[in-house]
Scaffold this active site. Structure first.
Site, short mmCIF file in Angstrom:
data_model
loop_
_atom_site.label_atom_id
_atom_site.label_comp_id
_atom_site.label_asym_id
_atom_site.label_seq_id
_atom_site.Cartn_x
_atom_site.Cartn_y
_atom_site.Cartn_z
N ARG A 124 0.84 -1.20 0.00
CA ARG A 124 0.00 0.00 0.00
C ARG A 124 0.87 1.25 0.00
NH1 ARG A 124 -5.08 1.67 -1.43
NH2 ARG A 124 -6.21 2.77 0.20
N THR A 421 -8.89 0.02 -9.02
CA THR A 421 -8.27 -1.29 -8.94
C THR A 421 -8.48 -2.32 -10.04
OG1 THR A 421 -9.94 -2.28 -7.53
CG2 THR A 421 -8.18 -1.13 -6.45
N THR A 439 -3.78 -1.44 -7.59
CA THR A 439 -4.54 -0.22 -7.84
C THR A 439 -3.69 1.03 -8.03
OG1 THR A 439 -6.26 1.22 -6.89
CG2 THR A 439 -4.73 0.20 -5.35
N ASP A 468 -7.94 8.28 -0.41
CA ASP A 468 -8.62 7.28 0.41
C ASP A 468 -8.58 7.64 1.90
OD1 ASP A 468 -9.55 5.65 -1.56
OD2 ASP A 468 -8.05 4.08 -1.32
N SER A 494 -10.46 -0.76 0.69
CA SER A 494 -11.52 -1.77 0.65
C SER A 494 -11.09 -3.01 -0.12
CB SER A 494 -12.78 -1.19 0.00
OG SER A 494 -13.32 -0.17 0.80
N GLY A 516 -13.37 -2.04 -7.61
CA GLY A 516 -14.67 -1.42 -7.41
C GLY A 516 -14.79 -0.46 -6.26
N GLY A 517 -13.67 0.10 -5.75
CA GLY A 517 -13.77 1.03 -4.64
C GLY A 517 -14.39 0.36 -3.42
#
Length: 611
Positions: A124, A421, A439, A468, A494, A516-517
């Site tokens: 991340r 993503t 992503t 985010d 997510s 898809g968020g």
């Protein structure tokens, strides 16, 4: 499998899913005047439906979001590569052919199984050292308009995908690192045909044209995107990938590419960011303990493993499935288009899960878990109490639960858009498997394309992952939001890469995930419920209509639910929005015979390949 190499592009059939599942649009497709709340923006717009046949393989398989990327991964597996080797090849090709969704300028979560243990590799992005909690506040102290924040230097986090993949490769790679870049380098050099989806997304995009490098690469002189079938070459990406192949992640943290990344962020003409070379050089991927929970489906005890915080995915999916299982509707298998009773219960369980998500979840290096451990949110006694809050009609408000008898020190994060993503699922012949969600956040990320300025066209896009974080750092009383911006912090996600095991034997049963968020949570939960409880194949489960809520209106995939179902939900107090819900699910599931069944989302371009 009679044809192991599926067609690169299946004919677009806009009404296929509605016909296939027997759904009808009917008058329920009209949003009533009382349903005034617009549906949340989707991470990527719809671009048609492509029929997917479902696949079966006996030795190894790759499920990815683009046929060219899938085939690159399959070639690596055929050459004796591991699942991690294949994932690296897939990711590098996706950076070229699906640049709107992921790439070397972004991050990823990789869940890996080596036949004995599950590892969670965290790639991340992180906030720069100079970032402050006020990063996304304007001069008036109010949050910036969301897209103003996205398309800027402020939104760019330190990329982590390549460093994370290198860490995983050191532990689980079989083929040489450099060899894994060969498919993407060759494809970027000779060019690839612009797909209908990429063309469609470029045609609807506006902010990307403000970046001169991106505008020159993606669009023609008249401002229109390159047509479908146009052969698009990326010589700058060829050079960058060669550097990474030769020197590893250091190619992005030192030298001309690193300097170009920093310049792109800090020289943004309107909202420059603070990313520095030191931020790139200090970045470290992390290996975390996977977050696993027990679940019983059709009298079979399962162990479901997902990604821990900073992802909220596994906890939210686990809560939704656990709460649903504690209701009468939870005994009804999801084996077709769900009815109003089942949907109502699912939505109420989801509201409870999303309330906890907004209250508690953030980067575990900055945010302590409630009651001392994250699995407290999935504890049976906690879910027992929360399930009692689900009633036959919509609850006025879903509040977060209290754990350990102590009130939370955090403020609840206000709802805001979340994007992003691509997902990859892979199993190899050696008993390794992975689920990786990757992503750059919004479609085309921060709308900033990096080029080193050495006379080559193209480049790679940077993420907007910092959006985010909560734009609002505190509530009205000054209580901090767990997911606020802080230097070096990883924003809440997510992303829900998931591996499923038989609890008794430990045998791997499934790998799944989706883009898809925030709706990733629902897309993944739907697929798990339909396969594990409903008995559907991965493809049939993915083909089911999408549904979900982020805590507010109910979202139903347009033209997939009949008018009676929509009206029954409204009668229970729900605001219902019917909208495109563009998931990009990929899944591999072990059949009783031992074969691997594969499914890819008809809403995007993905396919499954293997042997």
């Amino acid at each position: 499998m009679t044809d192991r190499t599926p067609p690169l592009l299946v004919r677009v059939l806009p009404l296929l899913i509605g016909l296939m599942m027997g759904a009808c649009a009917g008058p329920g497709g009209t949003i009533r005047s009382t349903d005034v709340a617009p549906p949340p923006a989707q991470p990527e717009s719809a671009s048609g439906i492509q029929a997917k046949p479902g696949w079966s393989f006996s030795r190894h398989a790759v499920a990815a979001a683009n046929p060219l990327a899938t085939e690159a991964g399959a070639q690596v597996l055929r050459a004796g590569g591991s699942a991690v080797d294949a994932a690296i090849a897939v990711q590098m090709v996706l950076a070229l052919v699906e640049p709107q969704s992921s790439g070397i300028g972004g991050g990823a979560f990789l869940l890996h199984f080596d036949g004995k243990r599950v590892q969670a590799f965290d790639g991340r992005e992180t906030a720069p050292a100079a970032a402050t909690p006020q990063l996304f506040l304007g001069t008036d102290g109010k949050p910036l308009p969301f897209m103003d924040a996205v398309a800027s230097g402020r939104s760019v986090g330190v990329p982590g995908a390549v460093a994370m993949l290198a860490l995983a490769h050191r532990q689980h790679g079989t083929l040489p690192w450099a060899r894994l870049f060969e498919p993407a380098i060759a494809l970027a050099d000779r060019g690839f045909a612009v797909s209908p989806r990429l063309h469609s997304l470029l045609a609807s995009e506006t902010a990307l044209k403000a970046d001169p490098v991106a505008a020159t690469y993606f669009y023609r002189a008249d401002g229109t995107p390159h047509p479908v079938g146009h052969v698009l070459k990326n010589p700058e990406l060829v050079a960058v990938l060669r550097r990474i192949a030769a020197t590893g992640p250091a190619a992005l943290t030192d030298g001309p590419v690193a300097r170009a990344i920093v310049a792109k962020v800090t020289q943004h003409p309107v909202r420059p960011g603070t990313l520095a070379l030191d931020d790139l050089q200090r970045y470290q991927p992390k290996e975390r303990e996977a977050l696993c929970f027990d679940h019983t489906a059709v009298a079979r005890a399962l162990r479901i493993c997902g990604f821990p915080p900073p992802s909220s995915g596994a906890i939210a999916v686990g809560q939704i499935m656990g709460l649903l299982a504690r209701t009468p509707q939870g005994t009804q298998p999801l084996a077709g288009v769900p009815g109003a009773d089942w949907l109502h219960t699912y939505m109420e369980a989801s509201r409870l899960a999303f309330a906890d998500r907004a209250q508690y979840l953030g980067d575990p290096d900055f945010v302590a878990p409630p009651a001392g451990h994250w699995n407290s949110l999935l504890a049976p006694h906690y879910l027992d109490e929360r399930a009692k809050l689900i009633t036959p009609t919509r609850a006025p408000q879903a509040n977060p639960g209290q754990l350990g008898g102590v009130a939370s020190a955090w403020a609840r994060m206000p709802e805001q858009p979340e994007y992003g993503t691509s997902h990859i699922s892979i199993v190899d012949r050696f008993g390794n498997a992975l689920a990786m969600t990757t992503t750059i956040e919004a479609g085309f990320g921060a709308r900033l394309m990096v080029n080193t300025g050495e006379g080559r066209g193209g480049g790679f896009l940077l993420n907007n992952q910092l959006t985010d974080f909560s734009f609002t750092p505190t509530d009205a009383q000054g209580q901090p939001v767990a997911n606020r911006v802080e230097p070096g912090k990883r924003p809440r996600s997510s992303m829900s890469p998931t591996l499923v095991f038989d609890k008794a034997s430990g045998q791997l049963l499934m790998s799944a995930g989706s883009p898809g968020g925030a709706l990733i949570i629902h897309f993944t939960a739907k697929t798990l419920l339909a396969t594990l409880q409903g008995g559907l194949s991965p493809q049939a489960a993915i083909d089911l209509p999408n549904f979900g809520t982020l805590g507010g209106p109910v979202m139903l995939e347009e033209q997939r639910f009949d008018a009676a179902t929509v009206q029954a939900l409204r009668d229970r107090g729900h605001t219902v929005n019917q909208t495109a819900m563009t998931s990009g699910l990929q899944a591999l599931q072990r059949s009783p015979s031992g074969a691997w069944l594969g499914g890819a989302d008809p809403r995007r371009e993905g396919v499954v390949a293997g042997d």
